[in-house]
Design a protein around this motif. Structure first.
Motif, PDB file in Angstrom:
ATOM      1  N   PRO A  83      18.752  44.862  11.760  1.00 25.80           N
ATOM      2  CA  PRO A  83      17.518  44.129  11.477  1.00 25.80           C
ATOM      3  C   PRO A  83      16.456  45.031  10.852  1.00 25.80           C
ATOM      4  O   PRO A  83      16.377  46.222  11.163  1.00 25.80           O
ATOM      5  CB  PRO A  83      17.065  43.617  12.843  1.00 25.80           C
ATOM      6  N   PHE A  84      15.653  44.441   9.979  1.00 23.17           N
ATOM      7  CA  PHE A  84      14.590  45.206   9.330  1.00 23.17           C
ATOM      8  C   PHE A  84      13.428  44.305   8.995  1.00 23.17           C
ATOM      9  O   PHE A  84      13.553  43.081   8.963  1.00 23.17           O
ATOM     10  CB  PHE A  84      15.105  45.906   8.068  1.00 23.17           C
ATOM     11  N   LEU A  85      12.306  44.951   8.770  1.00 23.74           N
ATOM     12  CA  LEU A  85      11.149  44.253   8.248  1.00 23.74           C
ATOM     13  C   LEU A  85      10.623  45.062   7.076  1.00 23.74           C
ATOM     14  O   LEU A  85      10.777  46.276   7.033  1.00 23.74           O
ATOM     15  CB  LEU A  85      10.070  44.033   9.305  1.00 23.74           C
ATOM     16  N   ARG A 100      13.690  36.708   1.718  1.00 22.54           N
ATOM     17  CA  ARG A 100      12.511  35.988   2.203  1.00 22.54           C
ATOM     18  C   ARG A 100      12.618  35.586   3.674  1.00 22.54           C
ATOM     19  O   ARG A 100      11.617  35.222   4.285  1.00 22.54           O
ATOM     20  CB  ARG A 100      12.237  34.770   1.336  1.00 22.54           C
ATOM     21  N   ASP A 101      13.817  35.650   4.246  1.00 20.25           N
ATOM     22  CA  ASP A 101      13.946  35.312   5.667  1.00 20.25           C
ATOM     23  C   ASP A 101      13.673  36.513   6.569  1.00 20.25           C
ATOM     24  O   ASP A 101      13.693  36.392   7.785  1.00 20.25           O
ATOM     25  CB  ASP A 101      15.334  34.720   5.962  1.00 20.25           C
ATOM     26  N   HIS A 102      13.386  37.668   5.982  1.00 21.83           N
ATOM     27  CA  HIS A 102      13.046  38.865   6.750  1.00 21.83           C
ATOM     28  C   HIS A 102      11.535  38.977   6.863  1.00 21.83           C
ATOM     29  O   HIS A 102      10.807  38.652   5.917  1.00 21.83           O
ATOM     30  CB  HIS A 102      13.635  40.119   6.092  1.00 21.83           C
ATOM     31  N   PRO A 103      11.059  39.439   8.011  1.00 20.19           N
ATOM     32  CA  PRO A 103       9.611  39.545   8.186  1.00 20.19           C
ATOM     33  C   PRO A 103       8.978  40.557   7.229  1.00 20.19           C
ATOM     34  O   PRO A 103       9.619  41.533   6.830  1.00 20.19           O
ATOM     35  CB  PRO A 103       9.439  39.981   9.641  1.00 20.19           C
ATOM     36  N   GLU A 116       4.389  44.330  17.239  1.00 21.05           N
ATOM     37  CA  GLU A 116       4.915  43.009  17.609  1.00 21.05           C
ATOM     38  C   GLU A 116       6.063  42.594  16.700  1.00 21.05           C
ATOM     39  O   GLU A 116       7.063  42.042  17.161  1.00 21.05           O
ATOM     40  CB  GLU A 116       3.802  41.958  17.557  1.00 21.05           C
ATOM     41  N   MET A 117       5.924  42.860  15.407  1.00 20.23           N
ATOM     42  CA  MET A 117       6.976  42.484  14.454  1.00 20.23           C
ATOM     43  C   MET A 117       8.247  43.292  14.702  1.00 20.23           C
ATOM     44  O   MET A 117       9.352  42.748  14.646  1.00 20.23           O
ATOM     45  CB  MET A 117       6.484  42.668  13.026  1.00 20.23           C
ATOM     46  N   VAL A 118       8.097  44.578  14.972  1.00 19.39           N
ATOM     47  CA  VAL A 118       9.272  45.401  15.257  1.00 19.39           C
ATOM     48  C   VAL A 118       9.915  44.935  16.557  1.00 19.39           C
ATOM     49  O   VAL A 118      11.138  44.820  16.653  1.00 19.39           O
ATOM     50  CB  VAL A 118       8.914  46.902  15.304  1.00 19.39           C
TER      51      VAL A 118
END
Length: 125
Positions: A83-85, A100-103, A116-118
């Motif tokens: 997972p990544f942002l 686009r589905d990744h934060p 929070e995002m991580v």
């Protein structure tokens, strides 16, 4: 043992601005994360992910790394189920449609928002 929101989360930071990368690292570590490393170079990041993919719980990935985008690394992360942002100084709508589905955490960001995002994408808590 740190009992922060990111306790146990192993994060790799890919950011070409050294001072920002250090700040991100500090933000994450203050929340309990283990920062595995920092780089601002695409090839170095790709090599690290290839060699350590089983050790990485999440990646903070700057979209633009000097003169190139980080999309080849994003493809590699997707293929490895890591997972990544994204972080970017541009509008989130500028992200390639494939991702686009990744934060996306837009710069400048608030440390608590980044944490929070991580936390939301980290595979270990």
């Amino acid at each position: 043992m740190n009992n922060g929101i990111l306790a146990g989360c192993r994060v790799y930071v890919v950011e070409d601005n050294y001072l920002l990368a250090m700040s991100v690292s500090d933000f994450l570590e203050s929340a309990g994360a283990q920062v595995l490393g920092i780089t601002g170079k695409l090839a170095e990041a790709q090599r690290y992910v290839s060699e350590h993919d089983g050790d990485i719980d999440a990646v903070v990935l700057d979209v633009n790394l000097r003169s190139e985008t980080s999309y080849p690394l994003a493809d590699q992360l997707v293929a490895s189920n890591i997972p990544f942002l994204f972080t970017t100084g541009y509008d989130a709508a500028s992200i390639d449609a494939r991702f686009r589905d990744h934060p996306v955490c837009c710069k400048p960001f608030v440390p608590s928002a980044l944490r929070e995002m991580v936390s939301a994408i980290c595979t270990r808590h």
